[in-house]
Structures are given as C-alpha cells and as structure tokens.
Design a protein around this motif. Sequence first.
Motif, PDB file in Angstrom:
ATOM      1  N   VAL A 145      40.320-115.000 -16.317  1.00  0.00           N
ATOM      2  CA  VAL A 145      41.273-113.875 -16.366  1.00  0.00           C
ATOM      3  C   VAL A 145      42.144-113.993 -17.605  1.00  0.00           C
ATOM      4  O   VAL A 145      42.399-113.010 -18.310  1.00  0.00           O
ATOM      5  CB  VAL A 145      42.133-113.840 -15.085  1.00  0.00           C
ATOM      6  CG1 VAL A 145      43.244-112.808 -15.219  1.00  0.00           C
ATOM      7  CG2 VAL A 145      41.274-113.527 -13.873  1.00  0.00           C
ATOM      8  N   GLY A 202      40.496-112.852 -20.833  1.00  0.00           N
ATOM      9  CA  GLY A 202      40.374-111.406 -21.041  1.00  0.00           C
ATOM     10  C   GLY A 202      41.637-110.648 -20.703  1.00  0.00           C
ATOM     11  O   GLY A 202      41.607-109.425 -20.470  1.00  0.00           O
ATOM     12  N   ALA A 203      42.784-111.341 -20.586  1.00  0.00           N
ATOM     13  CA  ALA A 203      44.031-110.712 -20.160  1.00  0.00           C
ATOM     14  C   ALA A 203      44.554-109.737 -21.195  1.00  0.00           C
ATOM     15  O   ALA A 203      44.447-109.966 -22.402  1.00  0.00           O
ATOM     16  CB  ALA A 203      45.074-111.790 -19.873  1.00  0.00           C
ATOM     17  N   THR A 204      45.102-108.629 -20.687  1.00  0.00           N
ATOM     18  CA  THR A 204      45.751-107.637 -21.544  1.00  0.00           C
ATOM     19  C   THR A 204      47.125-107.313 -20.975  1.00  0.00           C
ATOM     20  O   THR A 204      47.346-107.377 -19.768  1.00  0.00           O
ATOM     21  CB  THR A 204      44.928-106.345 -21.628  1.00  0.00           C
ATOM     22  OG1 THR A 204      44.881-105.745 -20.330  1.00  0.00           O
ATOM     23  CG2 THR A 204      43.511-106.628 -22.105  1.00  0.00           C
ATOM     24  N   ASP A 216      47.186-104.134 -18.577  1.00  0.00           N
ATOM     25  CA  ASP A 216      46.755-104.313 -17.185  1.00  0.00           C
ATOM     26  C   ASP A 216      47.855-104.936 -16.323  1.00  0.00           C
ATOM     27  O   ASP A 216      48.121-104.486 -15.209  1.00  0.00           O
ATOM     28  CB  ASP A 216      45.493-105.187 -17.134  1.00  0.00           C
ATOM     29  CG  ASP A 216      44.256-104.427 -17.589  1.00  0.00           C
ATOM     30  OD1 ASP A 216      44.019-103.336 -17.057  1.00  0.00           O
ATOM     31  OD2 ASP A 216      43.524-104.922 -18.460  1.00  0.00           O
ATOM     32  N   SER A 223      43.337-109.105 -16.191  1.00  0.00           N
ATOM     33  CA  SER A 223      42.255-108.612 -17.051  1.00  0.00           C
ATOM     34  C   SER A 223      41.782-107.277 -16.473  1.00  0.00           C
ATOM     35  O   SER A 223      42.269-106.849 -15.427  1.00  0.00           O
ATOM     36  CB  SER A 223      41.118-109.642 -17.081  1.00  0.00           C
ATOM     37  OG  SER A 223      40.528-109.758 -15.794  1.00  0.00           O
TER      38      SER A 223
END
Length: 563
Positions: free
Chosen positions: A426, A429-431, A434, A470
């Motif tokens: 996670v 690919g965390a943003t 989100d 993510s």
Amino acid sequence: MSYQALYRVWRPQNFIDVVGQEHVTKTLQNALLQQKISHAYLFSGPRGTGKTSAAKILAKAVNCEQAPTAEPCNQCAACRGITDGSIQDVIEIDAASNNGVDEIRDIRDKVKYAPSVAEYKVYIIDEVHMLSIGAFNALLKTLEEPPKHVIFILATTEPHKIPLTIISRCQRFDFKRITSQAIVGRMELIMKESGLEYEEKVLPIIARAAEGGMRDALSLLDQAVSYSGNMLTEEDALTVTGAVGQEMLNHLAEAVYEKNAPEALAVLEKLLLQGKDPSRFTEDFVLYFRDMLLYKTAPALEESLERVLIDDVFTSISQKMELEKIYEYIHVLNQTQQEMKFSNHARIYLEVALVKMCQTEASIKATNLPEMNVLLERIATLERELQQLRSQPAQPVAQVEAQSSSKRANRSSKAFKAPVAKIEKVLAGATKQDVQLIKSRWGDMLNYLHQRQMRSQAALLNDAEPVAASPDAFVLKFKYEIHCQMATENNVFIDSISSILQELTGNLYQPIGVPEDAWLSIRQNFIKTQKEDGYEQEEQPEEDLLISEALKLVGEELLEIKD
C-alpha cells in the motif's frame, strides 16, 4: 326557551348532592362549621365532576343568613340571590375569554371595596389555567393577602399548567372521576323524580359511556329520553351512546371460544351495519373480558364490574373459559386498539383480531413447541455434563492453577502479527488523493454503521484512523492492539467497511489493520529502504519539507499532521 337540560335542572344546590366527592365536601363542611374559611381555594379535576357547583355552594354557605352552617339553606335572600345570579357580590369569571392582564388588574382594583349585600365577596374563576403569565403575576399579591371580606375559588381541569406560586397560595382539592355506581344512583333519583320509565339495563350503559363525568351522563340521558318514546329501552341507550349490547357480546365471545371464525365475523358485520364504531366496540370487548376475569377470580366483587350484567349466558361462558384464554384475548384486543390509533382501516384490524382470537391455542402451541424442544435438549446436555464432572476425581489446587496459568500464557502468546507485506505494498502505491478522500468520508462511514445498528463494531473505530491509501487498499491504524485484532478477525465487519466506503467514495478500498506501534516501525523501515534504494524524490513540495524538518526536531511520536 322553557325547557332546560337535565344537567342544568339538577345542578347540585347542597354539598350532599355533589356525588362522588365526599373527601372534598366533608372537609369544606367542617371548615364552615368551625369558621376556618380560607381566603383562596383551588378545585381541580376532570370535567363534569362538580367543581363549579361546589364553588357556588361554598359561596352560598359562607353568605347564608344561618351561618355558620354545613349546608346553605337555599331559602334566605342571600342564597336565592346567589342561585339566580342577582347578587353582584359573587362574581363568576371565565378565564378562557378573560385571560389578559387588564381583566385581572380590574379585579385587583375592585377587590378592596366591601360587598354590597352579602358578607363575603366571592370570585369564582373557571378554567383558571387559561390565564396568561402576566395575568397570573398580577393575581399573585392579591391572592396571597386579599381583604378579609374576599374569597377566591379557582377551578381548573389542568392544574399542571398553573404556576406553583399560585398553587402554594391556595387550599387545593382534587375532584376525582365519579364511579359508575354513583352515577347510576344519581340518575335513578332523577328518573324517579321526573316520572320517567326506563329499563334496568339502561342506566349502567349511560353511566359507563360518561367516563366518570356526571354532566356527560345527564347530557346522554337527556338525549336518550328525547330519542325514546314512552319507555327508555336498552336499545335506545345503545343507539345514543354507540355501545354494544351484552347479548351481542355474549354471542361473539361464545363464537370466539368455539373457534368459529365465520360466526364471529358475521356478528361483527352485523354490528358494523348498525353503525357501531370499531374502536368503541374493541373497548367494549376488552371491558367484557376484563369483567369476566374479575368475575372468575373474585365473584364477590360484583360492584367492580363495569360492562356486564351477571346473567345466565354470561355465567355459562365464564365457567367454560380458562383464565389463560382470557389473558390472551385481552392482549390481542389491546394490541389491536394501539394499531387502530394510527390507521384509517380500523375495521380490518378488528377482523384480523377476531380471526387471531379464534386461532390462539393453535398459534401458541406452534410457537412454543420448537422453543420447548430446544430448551429440553439444552437441559439434557447440561445434565450430562454435570454428571461427567461429578464422576471425575477432584484435581489438586496447585495443578488447577498451573493449568490456568498455562492457558493464560498460551493466550498471551498469540499476539497480533501485522501484515507487513500488504502494508508495504500500500505504501509503495500510496497517493495523497486517496487517503484524503477516505478521511473526508470517514465520519459519514461511522454514522452509517450506527444507523445499521452496528454500534459495538463502530466503537472499535473510535481510536482508529486511515493513515495511508493506494487506489485499491488503505492502512487503518488502531491505537490499541486488541481493537485491531478484534476488528481484523471479523471478516463481516471488514467487508462492511469496504462496501460502505465504496458507496461513499465510488472506489473499492480493502482495509488493512495495524496497531499504532507496529505502524510506526513499518513506516520507518519502509522510508529507510526507499532511501537506500535511491527512490527518494529529487524535489519535494514545500509542505513536505516543513513536515520532514518538524519530524527531525520533535520526533514522530509528538507530531500530529492534519491536512
């Protein structure tokens, strides 16, 4: 008009004529004889129970030429003048239409003048609870210390609306509802004095319809006399009051007892065609079974019966019917009454109730049989376990303590293990978009859980917050490890969070729980690994630089970052 209504013709002129209020009239008579008259009285109680009549009788008694006396003579000039309203010293005021400050100020200004004819000036204020707050305040001082020649009598049906400062300045008398027996006795006297003929069953029907009010009873009696011919019959009384005759109730009760639903519905159809009100009929049927219950349990209390007359048919039905069935019938009818209040289809509810009453025994057996079988099985299992425990030898205390301590150690050893690989995936690919989206709808998600009656599960999330996300999953940090373990082991709960967030955000996120201590460790290791692998971004936004500097100064444990 030469004709006067019965309740006006037969208005009580002496305390002895005030029916059913002996606790009030006896006190007032003793006060009159002992010359202990108060300056203010408050008469409260339901409508038609004699409040205003008692006030007028008291006004006559204190001004009677034969005073002190327990009863006014009704022959002297003062008594006759007060009765016909020609004496201005007894003033009746309707507070419903004279409820302003100006009217009370007028009373306050005139109260100091001595009476013109009588010994006392008496103010009778009816429906006093209708006065405004300003009017009550204007009345306070005068009511507390009026001149010696003034008496205030306040009458009301709603004493809870009167300020306590007014009540505390008065002697309060609570008038109660008049019993059916007392109303019947009074009506028998009136019918005898008026020379009217009537059937024996008529007066109890009218008395019960009056619901404790003598004025209502006399109004109904007046209406029934006008409706009838030379003889006032039971049918006339039933038509005027809308009640149901005992013969029909007996017929219906017998059909219900014999589980003859078609016959019961046919009787109901006949009653409704006669114009009977379903709600009123339901009340009559409840009272019918109530009287049957009292008759079966306490036959000597025949005077307590409200609805029925003891005849051969009623006696026969009550002997056949068991108490359990009567309880069930009353329960069904009472529930039907409650449902009728909020429906426009009272007839349907009544028909359903009659069919249900005809099938009570079968429904009871069908309902209780499975529960009884389960209960018997559980009892048998407990007895077997108890027998096994008794057959086993007793263990030493030290051995038992050792076993319990080993069990505790086993339980404590099963600590929660955070899913490190899933969390690092996670984080990779965390943003920021989100995690901000989830945080913005987190409060709505908690409210949704409360609305679904999942309060115990929602309580686990009180100290939890999403910390990274993510496009397909997010990390949910828990303050306490036990809460994290309870939440993540409940697959239904996890699926509920995911589905609710999907409805709120439009994205399907899979929650991954982690305790706070484990999260800090995993996050630091992930950042360290990223730096070593050369994935650190060359350019950071100004905001992220500020955060990194703050982390260096105070540490991650003392810093709380809010968007």
